[in-house]
Design a protein around this motif. Structure first.
Motif, short mmCIF file in Angstrom:
data_model
loop_
_atom_site.label_atom_id
_atom_site.label_comp_id
_atom_site.label_asym_id
_atom_site.label_seq_id
_atom_site.Cartn_x
_atom_site.Cartn_y
_atom_site.Cartn_z
N VAL A 317 -1.49 -3.18 -5.96
CA VAL A 317 -2.24 -2.16 -5.23
C VAL A 317 -1.55 -1.83 -3.91
N THR A 318 -1.06 -2.85 -3.23
CA THR A 318 -0.35 -2.63 -1.96
C THR A 318 0.88 -1.76 -2.18
N TYR A 320 1.31 0.39 -4.64
CA TYR A 320 0.85 1.74 -4.95
C TYR A 320 0.44 2.49 -3.67
N ASP A 321 -0.16 1.78 -2.73
CA ASP A 321 -0.50 2.41 -1.45
C ASP A 321 0.76 2.92 -0.75
N GLU A 322 1.81 2.09 -0.76
CA GLU A 322 3.08 2.48 -0.15
C GLU A 322 3.69 3.67 -0.90
N ALA A 324 2.08 5.94 -2.70
CA ALA A 324 1.26 7.13 -2.48
C ALA A 324 1.61 7.78 -1.14
N ARG A 325 1.83 6.97 -0.12
CA ARG A 325 2.21 7.53 1.19
C ARG A 325 3.57 8.21 1.12
N ARG A 328 2.89 11.27 -2.16
CA ARG A 328 1.70 12.12 -2.21
C ARG A 328 1.46 12.64 -3.63
N LEU A 333 -1.92 8.01 -7.73
CA LEU A 333 -3.29 7.61 -7.42
C LEU A 333 -4.07 7.28 -8.69
N ARG A 336 -2.95 3.88 -9.45
CA ARG A 336 -3.53 2.98 -8.46
C ARG A 336 -4.98 2.65 -8.81
N LEU A 340 -6.52 -0.96 -9.01
CA LEU A 340 -7.70 -1.29 -8.19
C LEU A 340 -8.82 -1.83 -9.08
N ALA A 352 -12.52 5.25 -7.76
CA ALA A 352 -11.27 5.75 -7.19
C ALA A 352 -10.70 6.89 -8.03
#
Length: 414
Positions: A317-318, A320-322, A324-325, A328, A333, A336, A340, A352
């Motif tokens: 998940v961490t 995927y957060d990176e 996604a930033r 975009r 997502l 992710r 999640l 989500a």
């Protein structure tokens, strides 16, 4: 010269791109270089079975192609520009036909060819087709089969792309240093597109196209050698190696798709995993971040987990957060939301997914429907899952994927 069985197809695949890149630099004409290299391989087909495989097949092909190109330019020397080309090429010098050949293509020539194939003036489809043809040495028919397109369509695309390179005077060169950062992502994107189409084909009878995976990884290794200071190049190779390590376990003996959680991990390619992890560690040095590195971390978390239940979903998940930033991308997502769900519970994953389900870039994609079906199934909401699986089956374009979704539908459609 040594004698024995000659695998000309293997030599063709290994040496075509290198010989073409070197001759294209000398001629300044990709089309003429391609014709000359093809003729050189025709010469090899006639002479090698009788005389044996040369000690350096690539050098033999490159030299023979240069002879062919020079002969053609001399025949056309009535045109002044062609005469100048013939004189310029003739200045390089050639060994005698029976002389031992020790010249080899220059690595930078291939780098020039890759950047030319991926020039921003060309469409993404043309970039991929040209890269597979001119760098990997795939024949037009092979490219057409790989992407399930008519051969004449691919041939026309290649012809138009080469004509655009010629008429627009697109230079056969690596971009200058100040343009390299903005042009390298296009090259990496092209290579990754080849891999993803092989790893999970968008349509057709099979979900895995091994020849495309092999060519993408070969391109990744080549780029690592040619661009040793680019960490995202190593990250991309890490990502491909780690994902491809599961190739033999992704399909059952009958050819059906096997999801990650059901695969026999003892059958994963440990050598590919080790090589991928080395590339990942190297790419992550000095605090580098990037989209391919984030994806490689996700692949590494799966590759190193001793079992499905031991998967480090927090790390995934961490990552995927990176990712996604950095990108975009709505599809990131969607993925992710799955991760999640495994970390925080499947209802959390569904929540989500609902936040991005109506994203305009996901319109027409089956990703949301199939993902929601899976999360609903795992959450025990079988009736709702069945409805989503029916929608997913109706829109699936790949035959193996359709059969997999149909099996899932049968599981929940009691």
């Amino acid at each position: 010269m040594p004698t024995g069985p000659i695998d000309l197809d293997r030599v063709y695949r290994a040496e075509f791109g290198r010989a073409l890149a070197t001759l294209a630099r000398q001629l300044g004409d990709i089309g003429a270089a391609e014709d000359a290299v093809q003729e050189a391989f025709a010469d090899a087909l006639r002479t090698w079975p009788e005389r044996g495989l040369p000690n350096n097949p690539g050098a033999w092909i490159t030299t023979a192609a240069r002879h062919r190109a020079l002969d053609r330019l001399r025949r056309e020397s009535a045109r002044a520009a062609k005469e100048q080309d013939a004189v310029r090429l003739g200045q390089v010098g050639f060994p005698a036909p029976d002389e031992e050949l020790d010249m080899a293509p220059v690595a930078d020539d291939q780098l020039r060819m890759i950047f030319t194939c991926c020039h921003p003036a060309l469409s993404a489809e043309s970039q991929v087709a040209l890269t597979l043809r001119l760098v990997c040495g795939l024949r037009t028919a092979e490219i057409a089969r790989a992407f399930l397109q008519p051969e004449h369509t691919v041939a026309q695309r290649l012809t138009r792309a080469k004509a655009k390179i010629r008429h627009a005077a697109i230079p056969l060169r690596v971009p200058p240093p100040h343009l390299l950062p903005e042009r390298t992502p296009a090259v990496l994107s092209c290579v990754y597109l080849v891999f993803t189409e092989g790893y999970f084909a968008t349509s057709g009878a099979t979900a895995v196209r091994e020849e495309l995976c092999d060519e993408a990884i070969r391109l990744g290794r080549l780029l690592c050698a040619l661009l040793p200071d680019e960490p995202e190049v190593r990250a991309l190779l890490a990502l491909m190696l780690l994902n491809d390590s599961r190739r033999d376990q992704r399909r059952s003996p009958t050819g059906e798709l096997v999801p990650l959680e059901e695969q026999d991990r003892s059958g994963w390619n440990r050598g590919a995993i080790a090589a991928g992890l080395r590339c990942l560690i190297s790419a992550a040095a000095d605090g580098h971040t990037g989209p391919y590195l984030a994806q490689a971390r996700i692949a590494a978390a799966h590759a190193t987990a001793p079992s499905w239940s031991d998967t480090d979903w927090h790390a995934i998940v961490t990552a995927y957060d990176e990712l996604a930033r950095a990108t975009r991308s709505p599809i990131v997502l969607v993925n992710r939301a799955v991760a999640l769900g495994f970390r925080d519970g499947f209802e959390a994953g569904l929540a989500a997914l609902d936040t991005i389900a109506d994203h305009p870039r996901l319109a027409g994609s089956s990703a949301v429907v199939s993902t929601r079906a899976d999360l609903l199934r795992r959450a025990g909401r079988d009736a709702e899952a069945a409805e989503q699986y029916r929608r997913a089956v109706a829109t699936a374009e790949n035959d193996q994927v359709r059969r997999f979704l149909t099996r899932r539908l049968a599981e929940v459609d009691g």
